[in-house]
Design an enzyme around this catalytic site. Structure first.
Site, PDB file in Angstrom:
ATOM      1  N   LYS A  78       0.706  -1.243  -0.141  1.00 20.25           N
ATOM      2  CA  LYS A  78      -0.009  -0.047  -0.030  1.00 20.25           C
ATOM      3  C   LYS A  78       0.985   1.348   0.093  1.00 20.25           C
ATOM      4  O   LYS A  78       2.130   1.113   0.623  1.00 20.25           O
ATOM      5  CB  LYS A  78      -0.959   0.077   1.402  1.00 20.25           C
ATOM      6  CG  LYS A  78      -2.152   1.068   1.457  1.00 20.25           C
ATOM      7  CD  LYS A  78      -2.824   0.687   2.533  1.00 20.25           C
ATOM      8  CE  LYS A  78      -4.100   1.936   2.525  1.00 20.25           C
ATOM      9  NZ  LYS A  78      -5.073   1.747   3.579  1.00 20.25           N
ATOM     10  N   SER A 158      -9.919   2.327   2.475  1.00 19.90           N
ATOM     11  CA  SER A 158      -8.899   2.920   1.765  1.00 19.90           C
ATOM     12  C   SER A 158      -8.131   1.965   1.096  1.00 19.90           C
ATOM     13  O   SER A 158      -7.585   2.299   0.173  1.00 19.90           O
ATOM     14  CB  SER A 158      -8.245   3.916   2.430  1.00 19.90           C
ATOM     15  OG  SER A 158      -7.485   2.944   3.355  1.00 19.90           O
ATOM     16  N   SER A 182     -10.601  -0.159   6.824  1.00 13.98           N
ATOM     17  CA  SER A 182      -9.743  -0.072   5.615  1.00 13.98           C
ATOM     18  C   SER A 182      -9.053  -1.323   4.954  1.00 13.98           C
ATOM     19  O   SER A 182      -8.730  -1.265   3.757  1.00 13.98           O
ATOM     20  CB  SER A 182      -8.879   1.239   5.427  1.00 13.98           C
ATOM     21  OG  SER A 182      -9.433   2.391   5.457  1.00 13.98           O
TER      22      SER A 182
END
EC number: 6.3.5.7
Lengths: 495, 95
Positions: A78, A158, A182
């Site tokens: 990420k 997210s 998330s």
């Protein structure tokens, strides 16, 4: 070749150790899968050279016979994780061009174990969002589509890029972070497994901060076993994060016996929300029956302050974010606005932050600024922290009464269409986190496991919540649920 | 709680985010909407409840007060938008 990117971590580990396949072969398969998948918007910075270099080193290490489980496993990271010399911008324009001079503890742990970095993954800007639509890179797209409908769907957020990349078999697994859901919400939207560990299990050092008392990184994988294997490498005490727990790590994979006979699974009545779609209710019922059939004792429980978790979260998280994001001032890194003649430092701050932050980030920073400002601190911020204490006590009471884990839906719906929420008010989007956010407020471990599909063929997931520091028990319960559900569906490739 | 335009302007200033005068009414509306959602917290009886400060009952570790690293000026300045002669450069601060 491309079949190799579909392997699970466990399969790849065993095959590499047996000498049936090399890390270079698996890595090359992933690199070519990524090359052909720009339509998913998952990988936003690709690092094939680093990947092949690491894969070669991993192959040598495996050959020597002394390789950890993650050795040679190609991963996506990420964009929130700082990776040395590789763009790390939290999907924000304000960090444009930022290349950290250091490596986050978690990624360093993974590289030390021999894992391979394929690149950086899309996400909501500063991890603020539930649909990956606030990213400076543009949307990440869900590999799944509704049957007979070509509309592009959100992979959730997210950690949307992470979810899309794992579900689309661009990598074997990915790192995610979870502040209010998330990891778990995107995992549920894409039919993969997502684990948020206990707060403090994984170091936050080098992970761009959103809300420091809630942020926790974890694995996003194709199976529960893979989550156990990957967590083992990511987790552990780190002197550089003062909230990192100095506790021994259990052997997470060894805990996966699938035997949950006699375990008490709580079903919280407050999670049965008004207007909950029937498909979610049905999924939850089915999951409950699966665990009962596996020998668990199902008990009805009450978590009375559940309703207040979302409003408390949306005070605390923006408050912490407004402090954390104060560092983006155009001085030390990232973007600086072009200044007009005579502009002073104040104008530099204001223009830089206006240009660099996206709409949702600005909104949350300003909400946070407001609830922390003189005169409102007690009415909002301190009240929210008191409510948070009550939410945590709800869980403490239930665990004290002997409940081992708690089963809930992971999300209030299946994945929705990109752009579908554009006209909704911000609070509507926040409702995505309704089942996950309590877990962050209480600091507990939670895992989303895919257990079914809806009428449109989209994956749906359930969430299991565990006792603090008992990810081993939690993973075992999740493993039992996964085995009973037998979810094997994959998205049809359109990208 | 409703946020008026003056309050929105003040919050934007405190947050050091430039907001165009024309955008203030919309911003005030959005902030009000979110604050209304938060009002639900007023229903909870929090008398005698201590605000939560730590997720797990742990004592923060103390470290030795010693120098552990340093001598990396180049690395610290490497990402600066404007670095000159070993310093971060900013517009004039003092008149």
């Amino acid at each position: 070749m491309s079949e190799l990117s579909k392997l699970t971590i466990a399969e790849a580990r065993d095959a590499m150790r047996a000498g049936d396949v090399t890390s270079v072969e698996i890595t090359e398969a992933c690199v070519s899968a990524i090359e052909g998948a720009d339509a998913l918007g998952a990988f936003v910075h690709k690092t094939p050279e680093i990947a092949l270099e690491q894969a070669k080193a991993a192959d040598a290490r495996i050959k020597s016979g002394d390789a950890p489980a993650m050795c040679g496993i190609p991963l996506g990271i990420k964009d929130l994780f700082c990776t040395k010399g590789v763009a790390s911008q939290a999907a924000s324009n304000i960090l444009e061009g930022f290349k950290p001079e250091y490596e986050s503890t978690i990624t360093q742990n993974l590289w030390d174990a021999g894992a391979v970095m394929l690149g950086k993954l899309n996400m909501d800007e500063f991890a603020m969002g539930s649909s990956n639509e606030t990213s400076a890179y543009g949307n990440a797209v869900n590999p799944w589509k509704r049957a007979g409908d070509d509309a592009e769907l959100t992979p959730g957020g997210s950690s949307g890029g992470s979810a899309s990349a794992v579900a689309g078999d661009l990598c074997l697994a990915a790192t995610g972070t979870d502040t209010g859901g998330s990891i778990r919400q995107p995992a549920a939207f894409t039919g993969i497994t997502g684990l948020k560990p206990t707060y403090g299990r994984c170091s936050r050092w080098g992970v761009v901060a959103f809300a420091s008392s809630l942020d926790q990184a974890g694995p996003m994988t194709k199976t529960v076993r893979d989550a156990a294997i990957m967590l083992q490498s990511m987790a552990g005490h780190d002197a550089k994060d003062s909230t990192s727990a100095d506790l021994p790590l259990p052997d997470f994979e060894a805990a996966l016996t699938g035997d949950i006979r006699g375990k008490k699974i709580g079903i919280p009545k407050e999670y049965r929300m008004d207007g909950m779609p029937e498909e979610i209710e049905k999924l939850w019922q089915e999951g409950t029956e699966m665990l009962r059939s596996a020998g668990a004792e199902i008990v009805d429980i009450s978590l009375p302050h559940t309703k207040y978790a979302l409003p408390a979260y949306y005070v605390i998280a923006p408050a912490e974010a407004s402090s954390n994001l104060a560092r983006y001032d155009g001085v030390r890194y990232g973007h600086r606005a072009k200044l007009a003649e005579g502009d002073g430092i104040e104008q530099m701050y204001q223009k830089t932050r206006a240009e660099g932050f996206g709409h949702e980030v600005k909104r949350r920073v300003m909400i946070g600024t407001y609830v922390l400002s003189a005169g409102f601190y007690d009415a909002y911020y301190n009240r929210a922290r008191r409510v948070r204490a009550l939410i945590k006590k709800d869980f403490d009471d239930v665990f004290a009464a002997g409940v081992d884990s708690i089963l809930t839906p992971a999300t209030p719906s299946a994945a929705f269409g990109l752009g579908e929420m554009a006209d909704a008010d911000p609070v509507q989007m926040y409702l995505n986190d309704v089942f996950t956010v309590t877990v962050n407020l209480a600091g507990l471990p939670g895992i989303a496991v895919p257990t079914g599909v809806n009428a449109h063929g989209l994956p749906l997931g359930l969430q299991l919540i565990g006792r603090p520091w008992q990810e081993d028990e939690l993973l075992n319960a999740a493993y039992a649920l996964e085995s009973a559900a037998g979810f094997v569906s994959k998205p049809a490739k359109w990208w | 709680m409703s946020i008026d335009i003056d309050t929105a302007r003040r919050v934007a200033h405190l947050a050091r985010i430039a907001v165009d005068e024309n955008d203030l009414p919309a911003l005030a509306g959005e902030l009000s909407q979110i604050l209304t959602f938060m009002e639900q917290l007023n229903e909870v009886d929090v008398d005698g409840v201590e605000p939560m400060t730590s997720v797990t009952p742990m004592r923060l570790k103390r470290r030795e007060d010693v120098v552990t690293d340093g001598n990396m000026q180049d690395k610290i300045l490497a990402n600066a938008p404007d670095a000159r002669e070993g310093f971060f450069a900013v517009p004039k601060v003092v008149e």
